[in-house]
Design a protein around this motif. Structure first.
Motif, mmCIF file in Angstrom:
data_model
loop_
_atom_site.group_PDB
_atom_site.id
_atom_site.type_symbol
_atom_site.label_atom_id
_atom_site.label_comp_id
_atom_site.label_asym_id
_atom_site.label_seq_id
_atom_site.Cartn_x
_atom_site.Cartn_y
_atom_site.Cartn_z
ATOM 1 N N UNK A 84 29.774 33.834 45.902
ATOM 2 C CA UNK A 84 29.549 34.247 44.507
ATOM 3 C C UNK A 84 30.297 35.532 44.137
ATOM 4 N N UNK A 85 30.260 36.511 45.038
ATOM 5 C CA UNK A 85 30.953 37.774 44.763
ATOM 6 C C UNK A 85 32.458 37.559 44.646
ATOM 7 N N UNK A 86 33.016 36.721 45.520
ATOM 8 C CA UNK A 86 34.451 36.459 45.493
ATOM 9 C C UNK A 86 34.866 35.755 44.212
ATOM 10 N N UNK A 87 34.101 34.751 43.794
ATOM 11 C CA UNK A 87 34.445 33.990 42.583
ATOM 12 C C UNK A 87 34.349 34.890 41.347
ATOM 13 N N UNK A 88 33.284 35.706 41.270
ATOM 14 C CA UNK A 88 33.149 36.610 40.136
ATOM 15 C C UNK A 88 34.298 37.620 40.100
ATOM 16 N N UNK A 89 34.679 38.114 41.268
ATOM 17 C CA UNK A 89 35.786 39.072 41.345
ATOM 18 C C UNK A 89 37.100 38.415 40.937
ATOM 19 N N UNK A 90 37.326 37.191 41.396
ATOM 20 C CA UNK A 90 38.561 36.492 41.043
ATOM 21 C C UNK A 90 38.611 36.172 39.555
ATOM 22 N N UNK A 91 37.473 35.806 38.956
ATOM 23 C CA UNK A 91 37.427 35.565 37.516
ATOM 24 C C UNK A 91 37.754 36.845 36.744
ATOM 25 N N UNK A 92 37.168 37.948 37.205
ATOM 26 C CA UNK A 92 37.440 39.229 36.542
ATOM 27 C C UNK A 92 38.916 39.586 36.614
ATOM 28 N N UNK A 93 39.513 39.432 37.787
ATOM 29 C CA UNK A 93 40.907 39.817 37.957
ATOM 30 C C UNK A 93 41.864 38.876 37.232
ATOM 31 N N UNK A 94 41.517 37.589 37.178
ATOM 32 C CA UNK A 94 42.433 36.617 36.576
ATOM 33 C C UNK A 94 42.311 36.532 35.066
ATOM 34 N N UNK A 95 41.089 36.736 34.527
ATOM 35 C CA UNK A 95 40.862 36.447 33.109
ATOM 36 C C UNK A 95 40.352 37.618 32.286
ATOM 37 N N UNK A 96 39.829 38.649 32.913
ATOM 38 C CA UNK A 96 39.169 39.712 32.158
ATOM 39 C C UNK A 96 39.891 41.046 32.295
ATOM 40 N N UNK A 97 40.265 41.419 33.516
ATOM 41 C CA UNK A 97 40.796 42.762 33.777
ATOM 42 C C UNK A 97 42.140 42.990 33.084
ATOM 43 N N UNK A 98 42.364 44.232 32.679
ATOM 44 C CA UNK A 98 43.660 44.620 32.128
ATOM 45 C C UNK A 98 44.689 44.691 33.259
ATOM 46 N N UNK A 99 45.951 44.720 32.884
ATOM 47 C CA UNK A 99 47.025 44.684 33.886
ATOM 48 C C UNK A 99 46.959 45.884 34.821
ATOM 49 N N UNK A 100 46.671 47.077 34.300
ATOM 50 C CA UNK A 100 46.629 48.262 35.165
ATOM 51 C C UNK A 100 45.467 48.199 36.141
ATOM 52 N N UNK A 154 35.760 37.967 54.859
ATOM 53 C CA UNK A 154 36.323 36.786 54.199
ATOM 54 C C UNK A 154 36.501 36.978 52.703
ATOM 55 N N UNK A 155 36.017 38.090 52.162
ATOM 56 C CA UNK A 155 36.201 38.352 50.730
ATOM 57 C C UNK A 155 37.664 38.286 50.294
ATOM 58 N N UNK A 156 38.605 38.972 50.967
ATOM 59 C CA UNK A 156 39.992 38.945 50.492
ATOM 60 C C UNK A 156 40.585 37.546 50.450
ATOM 61 N N UNK A 157 40.277 36.718 51.452
ATOM 62 C CA UNK A 157 40.824 35.362 51.488
ATOM 63 C C UNK A 157 40.340 34.550 50.303
ATOM 64 N N UNK A 158 39.041 34.542 50.070
ATOM 65 C CA UNK A 158 38.489 33.734 48.985
ATOM 66 C C UNK A 158 38.936 34.275 47.623
ATOM 67 N N UNK A 159 38.952 35.587 47.465
ATOM 68 C CA UNK A 159 39.358 36.175 46.183
ATOM 69 C C UNK A 159 40.808 35.831 45.862
ATOM 70 N N UNK A 160 41.693 35.997 46.825
ATOM 71 C CA UNK A 160 43.122 35.774 46.570
ATOM 72 C C UNK A 160 43.413 34.325 46.209
ATOM 73 N N UNK A 161 42.879 33.389 46.992
ATOM 74 C CA UNK A 161 43.150 31.979 46.736
ATOM 75 C C UNK A 161 42.471 31.518 45.445
ATOM 76 N N UNK A 162 41.248 31.985 45.196
ATOM 77 C CA UNK A 162 40.550 31.620 43.960
ATOM 78 C C UNK A 162 41.277 32.169 42.738
ATOM 79 N N UNK A 163 41.776 33.384 42.851
ATOM 80 C CA UNK A 163 42.516 33.977 41.735
ATOM 81 C C UNK A 163 43.770 33.168 41.428
ATOM 82 N N UNK A 164 44.486 32.747 42.465
ATOM 83 C CA UNK A 164 45.675 31.913 42.252
ATOM 84 C C UNK A 164 45.302 30.592 41.593
#
Length: 292
Positions: A84-100, A154-164
């Motif tokens: 859950x934490x990884x998916x929420x983080x990937x959603x934030x980085x891919x769709x919500x967060x600003x570029x900086x 395992x957070x970095x693995x799931x976050x990176x692939x989910x974000x892609x």
């Protein structure tokens, strides 16, 4: 034209040869493990080895059921915390967060992926074990401690692939949803997330493989006691830890039993991968069938 065709043929055959060589290496490794572990199955019995509750090489008892339970409990609890934490983080980085913000978080996550296992193990040993011991009792070496460490690993693995996977969803999907009056969150929840679900499942598979195969960090914080735990605050021994702890001095049937343990671990991983791949194919068919 002929030279280009020859180049394409050369590249194609080269890639095919590389793939076949990779498969051959895997088959050789699997065959070696099976050959080395077969004497233990033959002497002790496959079912006795799988469902045996006692692991005592001095008494010629080789049962790995407690370690199977320990491995599954640690891995599943780590996934429950990390996914859950990884998916929420990937959603934030891919769709919500600003570029900086994204440019700042991306290298931080990549740094987490590059930290050696022994560092995570020392962190768990020095920080998490005393916290759990002081707040929940026991020794602090437990399923929970190991699961927390694995979840972080395992957070970095799931976050990176989910974000892609999220960023690979065609922009037309989002534009059409927003054009119909949906909010950004509704678009993410009902359009982007379901479309990216097969890729997210792949991320979970990769994270699960990392978690169930981790050895050093788990050895340092899990307690390494061969028992069926009554709670997540009790120590366990995983299959990978058992192999790493005893391979250095094992001889005879004990040596073969450790390879048989590796065979059991391989079977468990294959079952989990087949199950998750089935889920992935199911969602791909649902998406292809227009269920979105």
């Amino acid at each position: 034209m002929g030279e280009k065709t020859f180049s394409e043929l050369f590249i194609e055959k080269g890639l095919l040869l590389t793939a076949c060589f990779s498969i051959l290496i895997i088959l050789v490794i699997v065959a070696f493990i099976l050959i080395q572990g077969f004497p233990a199955f033959q002497d002790y019995g496959f079912l006795n080895f799988i469902f045996g509750m006692n692991w005592a090489p001095d008494s010629n008892q080789y049962g790995v059921f407690t370690m199977i339970v320990g491995s599954l409990e640690v891995t599943l609890l780590a996934l429950v915390m990390a996914v859950p934490l990884s998916i929420l983080c990937s959603i934030f980085m891919a769709e919500v967060a600003r570029d900086n913000v994204r440019k700042f978080l991306q290298p931080v996550i990549q740094t987490l992926a590059g930290i050696p296992s022994v560092v995570y193990g020392f962190f768990g040993l020095i920080v998490l074990v005393p916290i759990i011991r002081n707040n929940f009792g026991g020794t602090g070496f437990s399923i929970l401690t190991a699961a927390i460490i694995l979840a972080i690993m395992i957070l970095p693995t799931i976050i990176s692939v989910s974000q892609d996977a999220l960023r690979s969803v065609p922009k037309q999907f989002k534009e059409a949803s927003l054009g119909l009056g949906a909010t950004n969150w509704q678009t993410i929840r009902h359009i982007i997330l379901p479309a990216a679900l097969p890729g997210i499942v792949t991320a979970v598979i990769l994270g699960m493989g990392r978690a169930i195969g981790e050895t050093l960090a788990v050895i340092m914080v899990a307690g390494n006691v061969t028992q069926i735990p009554g709670s997540i605050f009790e120590p366990v021994r995983t299959l990978t830890s058992n192999i790493a702890l005893e391979m250095g001095y094992a001889t005879g049937l004990h040596y073969n039993a450790l390879f048989a343990t590796a065979v059991v671990l391989f079977i468990i991983i294959m079952i989990l991968l087949l199950f998750t791949n089935w889920i992935q194919r199911k969602y791909k068919m649902d998406i292809g069938g227009g269920d979105l």
